[in-house]
Design an enzyme around this catalytic site. Structure first.
Site, mmCIF file in Angstrom:
data_model
loop_
_atom_site.group_PDB
_atom_site.id
_atom_site.type_symbol
_atom_site.label_atom_id
_atom_site.label_comp_id
_atom_site.label_asym_id
_atom_site.label_seq_id
_atom_site.Cartn_x
_atom_site.Cartn_y
_atom_site.Cartn_z
ATOM 1 N N GLY B 10 3.270 91.346 27.493
ATOM 2 C CA GLY B 10 3.875 91.285 26.251
ATOM 3 C C GLY B 10 2.698 92.127 25.173
ATOM 4 N N GLY B 12 2.708 92.373 21.757
ATOM 5 C CA GLY B 12 2.829 92.121 20.680
ATOM 6 C C GLY B 12 1.488 92.246 19.900
ATOM 7 C CG PHE B 13 0.467 91.479 15.902
ATOM 8 C CD1 PHE B 13 -0.082 92.598 15.053
ATOM 9 C CD2 PHE B 13 1.672 90.712 15.613
ATOM 10 C CE1 PHE B 13 0.806 93.040 13.974
ATOM 11 C CE2 PHE B 13 2.367 91.360 14.363
ATOM 12 C CZ PHE B 13 2.014 92.340 13.758
ATOM 13 C CD GLU B 169 7.430 87.236 3.749
ATOM 14 O OE1 GLU B 169 6.354 87.476 3.151
ATOM 15 O OE2 GLU B 169 7.527 87.496 4.944
ATOM 16 C CG ASP B 298 3.098 83.632 17.604
ATOM 17 O OD1 ASP B 298 2.183 83.469 17.145
ATOM 18 O OD2 ASP B 298 4.312 84.253 17.376
#
Lengths: 435, 435
Positions: B10, B12-13, B169, B298
């Site tokens: 992964g 991601g961040f 949002e 996450d």
């Protein structure tokens, strides 16, 4: 009194220009396009080669024509045109017209070899461009882990068919992408192995320009490492293979830049067409036998009043739109075609960019090549790109790419699209986007 | 001597941050992601609401980690993980590891009602965002020609489910898009008819923030015209219909912002999971029973050393990555989990933007709302957005939208995607892209 109703099919350069110029006080105009945006086609190859994002070269039609009087815009598609009954069947409704403008442009054409379309996509739409981009980036990703020498060479080979402006611009852009941008990104890919082959049937590239320009473009392409094959006819295209006389070239990506033809709807009109499905219009751009129907842009075949065959380029499309809009605004639509003013094409010149600091341009007998032609190309394209926002962003993207040698949109949006065998030949289960 | 091999799943961040920080001289690292790019998820809702183009919030992974020693990047997808045999099956190869980092993040979760996914897409991927954008723009295009009053209202109604940051949002962005940008574009669409409904089961929006912030956000949403329904539980979702107690809301677009769950691969690991499929890690972020396996971001369920449940936000993911990278660089991976340093989350604060000049933010006991919070939000997101080029372009897009009230990416790329009934409910034959 009810105003006459003009129906315009297509929001390309011709359709947009006509709507801008028509007198909305005197006419009701309906503009129909399948898309909600006008696409700046001349920069589409930069989307394909990872230089720009799609919204940067597209502008919503409603924004471009915002505030125009008497105009209705429909996102819909013409599926049937009945010139005798003066009505057009769209997918969602049928529209009656008083005057009709056919401006739906060209599609990629394979000279009767439509079976090649699956293996060698052309570059006419946003989808074409993003698919080509993804397919080429994905081939590099696969090459990175490929242990087989021949297979890696195949993955890193891109064949571009056709040495006209589209083919030359694509070949140059991909050679640059491979050499500068991608070479640094991958550790197991040797930039020397990546190969762009440009195949042209004639004896020079950019055959529509002066011979010296063709020679300059050829030198520039070769300087970028493009393998240009002149006088080479494609005999067959199959999944990942281009066959030319005496050679079979295996390539993960094969792109078709060799030709376009008029949108197939022209074939349903029942009027006389030339090769490639173009409409043989009268000198005033009306369709023979239908004084109230005009054709504009790439679907027109016309030798103008000065004896020049009008080329399928955006300035010609815009000039035709201007001509017909003046005709309407001046009331000439009430005259017979023979009484109306004849269209004359004003050749503003032609240019093509080959890569970083490399281009050719000619305006009448004035010719430029190299850096100065490249600057001229940048300038002209920025001026004509619609929308201040897009002009600024594109200018910045170009400046940044120029300084860093990096292209900013090297993004595989949606790998699942690559499943389509017309662009990817992997039987590999492909990574899905998201979830 | 062969260096230990760390496999990171992964980009991601968490995955990116770990790869940046790990000592490439001492470890061989392989980073695997299905995509060729890292996506800046916090701005994805702006792609969905036509504010930004995809490449502007995405950066090729190879560019971000360019020049990193000891790192190999693979565009591939994990399909099977065997913790006992220390190997991971990818689609195109199987990889053996010494250490494994699980960082593949979350997916949209429907609390057991997976049948709702077709009718109410979440917002986790590029594809989600472009589909939502296109579906909403296309509904407006249809409303423009719709003669039926009820049907037009349905087309102009968007329901957002979930009053957390994503839902707030999205609701704010769509209300703005409808009110400013789209209202001017259409002649037959009355802006008053366009409706955004936000449904939240709890008694306030942004339940993770201070009560006063929730109230401020609620006021801001209502000022934008969003119909916020608190204490409202969704009972069922079907094609174009949301059922809540005592009401059936018909809406052309239904968006799910109510929850995420860990990537389904966690369920194949054979380790203990909490609700939502998250991994109950040890205090050092290792997976119980497997000292050489860590989970980040996450997919982690952890109450940290200070008793704080670590939230599923990007700062937490980056802090976890930093923690584990330090552990490796400091040699602590040779220790048992109990001997290793425990992870503590440092809460940097939380913020949400509601629209133009509207936002809420809190950092510890310091709170901001309105214009100042909005400026802080802009600043923080620009700072963390990866890539100088993207920072400049996004800043310009924001400035331009602020000055003109226009969003720049109102482009329907590919209408054929709308055929998918999870986003569009039209049985209508849709315009094809291109040709």
């Amino acid at each position: 009194m009810k105003k006459p109703h003009i129906l315009v099919l297509g929001a390309g350069f011709a359709g947009i220009e006509f709507c801008k110029r028509i007198d909305g006080e005197r006419f009701d105009v309906t503009l129909v396009d399948r898309q909600n945006h006008h696409l700046f086609q001349p920069l589409l190859y930069q989307v394909a080669s990872s230089g720009l994002a799609v919204p940067e070269i597209a502008q919503p039609i409603r924004t471009i024509l915002s505030g125009k009087k008497g105009l209705q815009i429909l996102m819909d598609e013409a599926v049937g045109i009945d010139l005798r009954a003066k009505k057009v069947e769209l997918r969602r409704q049928t529209i009656q017209y008083d005057y009709l403008l056919l401006a739906f442009g060209a599609v990629t054409g394979y000279f009767g070899n439509n079976q090649w379309a699956r293996h060698a996509p052309g570059l006419k739409t946003v989808k074409d461009a993003t698919r080509i981009r993804q397919s080429i980036l994905y081939a590099y990703e696969q090459a990175e882990t490929c242990e087989d020498d021949l297979e890696q060479r195949r993955l890193l080979t891109t064949v571009v068919i056709g040495g006209g402006p589209t083919g030359v611009e694509l070949a140059g852009a991909f050679a640059e992408l491979a050499r500068h941008s991608l070479a640094r990104d991958f550790s197991n890919v040797d930039p020397e192995r990546s190969k762009v082959i440009l195949i042209e049937a004639g004896d020079r590239v950019l055959g529509h320009m002066d011979k010296r320009m063709s020679e300059a473009a050829l030198r520039q392409l070769r300087a970028l490492g493009v393998d240009v094959r002149l006088n080479t006819r494609v005999e067959n295209i199959d999944e990942g293979v281009v066959e030319i006389e005496g050679e079979r070239i295996e390539a993960a990506n094969i792109l078709w830049g060799a030709g376009v033809e008029a949108h197939p709807l022209t074939r349903t009109l029942g009027v006389e067409l030339s090769r490639g499905g173009k409409i043989l219009v009268e000198s005033d751009l009306s369709v023979p036998g239908f004084d109230e129907v005009f054709a504009l842009g790439d679907i027109v075949d016309l030798v103008d009043a000065k004896g020049v065959r009008v080329p399928g380029v955006s300035p010609a499309a815009m000039q035709m739109a201007k001509h017909v809009a003046s005709c309407f605004n001046g009331g000439c639509f009430e005259k017979t075609p023979a009484e109306r003013k004849a269209f004359t094409y004003w050749d503003k010149g032609t240019m093509a960019t080959i890569g970083r600091s490399k281009a050719v341009a000619e305006v009448k007998s004035f010719r430029m090549r190299g850096f100065i032609a490249w600057l001229a190309w940048l300038f002209v394209h920025l001026v004509f790109l619609i929308g201040f926002r897009n002009k600024v962003v594109v200018l910045f993207q170009w400046a940044y790419s120029y300084l860093t040698y990096r292209k900013g949109a090297r993004i595989i949006h949606s790998a699942e699209d690559l499943d389509n065998p017309s662009v990817s030949k992997e039987n590999d289960p492909l990574p899905r986007v998201g979830e």
